[in-house]
Design a protein around this motif. Structure first.
Motif, mmCIF file in Angstrom:
data_model
loop_
_atom_site.group_PDB
_atom_site.id
_atom_site.type_symbol
_atom_site.label_atom_id
_atom_site.label_comp_id
_atom_site.label_asym_id
_atom_site.label_seq_id
_atom_site.Cartn_x
_atom_site.Cartn_y
_atom_site.Cartn_z
ATOM 1 N N CYS A 163 -5.458 -0.205 2.233
ATOM 2 C CA CYS A 163 -4.510 -1.333 2.326
ATOM 3 C C CYS A 163 -3.437 -1.048 3.361
ATOM 4 C CB CYS A 163 -3.863 -1.592 0.968
ATOM 5 S SG CYS A 163 -4.936 -2.403 -0.202
ATOM 6 N N MET A 164 -2.948 0.175 3.394
ATOM 7 C CA MET A 164 -1.941 0.537 4.392
ATOM 8 C C MET A 164 -2.490 0.420 5.806
ATOM 9 S SD MET A 164 0.211 3.755 2.940
ATOM 10 C CE MET A 164 0.820 4.052 4.573
ATOM 11 N N THR B 29 -8.020 3.472 -1.964
ATOM 12 C CA THR B 29 -7.815 2.027 -1.906
ATOM 13 C C THR B 29 -6.438 1.694 -1.337
ATOM 14 O OG1 THR B 29 -9.252 1.742 -3.829
ATOM 15 C CG2 THR B 29 -7.813 -0.112 -3.263
ATOM 16 N N THR B 30 -5.419 2.395 -1.784
ATOM 17 C CA THR B 30 -4.071 2.131 -1.271
ATOM 18 C C THR B 30 -3.946 2.553 0.188
ATOM 19 O OG1 THR B 30 -3.248 4.235 -2.164
ATOM 20 C CG2 THR B 30 -2.969 2.284 -3.533
ATOM 21 N N GLY C 167 0.819 -1.213 0.000
ATOM 22 C CA GLY C 167 0.000 0.000 0.000
ATOM 23 C C GLY C 167 0.848 1.257 0.000
#
Length: 107
Positions: free
Chosen positions: A95-96, A91-92, A63
């Motif tokens: 994820c992170m 979205t990233t 991410g």
């Protein structure tokens, strides 16, 4: 946007922080993930995760590399529409957060 209209320092920033660093981080993370490992560097300690925990913690680093690519490369050159870019960045970021929470929970 044409490369002629972007200042030289932003072109250098996009090359280093938008391509080289994220690619190196993604390759290193993929290498560890293929060996069922993940690394998390905390304040003064390093934690190595194994097995299924490693895959969740790997989301943090994947991410981060995608977020750096989106922030330093895709934003300057406007390769995506604004809506698509925002979806990509959210979205990233999610994820992170999943990877970070996993790193903290699985300690």
């Amino acid at each position: 946007m044409s490369m002629d209209r972007i200042p030289r320092y932003k072109q250098t920033e996009a090359m280093i922080l938008g391509i080289i660093v994220p690619l190196a981080l993604a390759i290193y993370t993929a290498h560890l993930a293929l060996n069922d490992e993940a690394v998390f560097w905390g304040r003064s300690s390093t934690v190595i995760y194994h097995g299924s925990e490693a895959y969740f913690v790997s989301l943090l680093w994947f991410g981060l590399s995608a977020l750096m690519c989106g922030h330093f490369l895709l934003r300057h050159y406007r390769l995506l529409s604004t809506t698509t870019h925002n979806i990509y960045m959210w979205t990233t970021a999610i994820c992170m957060v999943i990877g970070l929470v996993s790193a903290v929970v699985f300690i």
